[in-house]
Write an enzyme that holds these catalytic residues in place. Structure first.
Site, PDB file in Angstrom:
ATOM      1  N   VAL A  78       4.125  -2.935   3.327  1.00 43.27           N
ATOM      2  CA  VAL A  78       5.278  -3.803   3.550  1.00 43.27           C
ATOM      3  C   VAL A  78       6.228  -3.713   2.363  1.00 43.27           C
ATOM      4  CG1 VAL A  78       6.007  -6.210   3.840  1.00 43.27           C
ATOM      5  CG2 VAL A  78       3.926  -5.395   4.953  1.00 43.27           C
ATOM      6  N   CYS A  79       7.500  -3.486   2.655  1.00 42.59           N
ATOM      7  CA  CYS A  79       8.546  -3.516   1.633  1.00 42.59           C
ATOM      8  C   CYS A  79       9.150  -4.912   1.686  1.00 42.59           C
ATOM      9  CB  CYS A  79       9.605  -2.463   1.945  1.00 42.59           C
ATOM     10  SG  CYS A  79      10.981  -2.469   0.802  1.00 42.59           S
ATOM     11  N   LEU A  80       8.634  -5.782   0.876  1.00 40.94           N
ATOM     12  CA  LEU A  80       9.051  -7.173   0.923  1.00 40.94           C
ATOM     13  C   LEU A  80       9.366  -7.622  -0.494  1.00 40.94           C
ATOM     14  CD1 LEU A  80       9.331  -9.573   2.871  1.00 40.94           C
ATOM     15  CD2 LEU A  80       6.934 -10.073   2.466  1.00 40.94           C
TER      16      LEU A  80
END
Length: 183
Positions: free
Chosen positions: A84-86
């Site tokens: 996840v690119c969060l």
């Protein structure tokens, strides 16, 4: 402030006492899986994902690592690894946040408001910007194919009956008595 190990235990206890199904891998509480339902009123509504969570030694001072185990079509999730690119988790994490925040706020916000300008899945980002209707259709196709509640939830049930070596613990063949009992 509690020590990192005490805080880890407290956060895990809060998460386990919440409505989320949590499957621990071992006793050190550094890696576990959480069953996550897509947010209501989103393209992901009705989908269920298994989320792998890894807590670093320095948690809560360092952010947890979060990834989707089953596939999801989203600009900010790597399709092959589930990473996840969060920003909130990866860059702006604060010890004030806890695991409940990840599942009640951060992940739902990510699914409700994808950010195509910071993609992990370039194809999804491009499709979202180019053709929203086609993007929405692809999201729904992925939900139907990879995030069926009955499959994810039944996988969890199957995991409960598996022993650590991967064999079915309900197998009674080893307990079978051979021969006849003495009268």
């Amino acid at each position: 402030m509690a020590s990192p190990s005490k805080r880890r235990e407290m956060d895990m206890m809060k998460l386990m006492m919440s409505d989320y199904k949590v499957d621990t891998v071992n006793d050190d509480l550094q890696m576990f899986y959480v069953t996550f339902h897509g947010p209501t009123d989103s393209l992901y509504q009705g989908g269920v994902w298994k989320i792998k969570v890894e807590l670093p030694e320095a948690y809560p001072y360092k952010s947890p690592s979060v990834g989707f185990v089953n596939k999801i079509y989203h600009p900010n999730v790597d399709e092959s690894s589930g990473a996840v690119c969060l920003d909130v988790i990866n860059q702006t994490w604060s010890p004030m946040f806890d695991l409940i925040n990840v599942f009640e706020s951060f992940l739902p916000q990510l699914l409700l408001y994808p950010n195509p300008s910071d993609p992990f899945n370039g194809e999804a980002a491009s499709l979202l910007m180019r053709d929203r209707a086609a993007y929405e259709l692809k999201v729904k196709e992925y939900c139907e194919k990879y995030a069926k509640p009955e499959e994810i939830l039944s996988d969890d049930d199957d995991d409960d009956s598996m022993s650590e070596d991967g064999s079915d613990s309900d197998d009674d063949d080893d307990d079978e008595i051979v021969g006849k009992a003495d009268p």
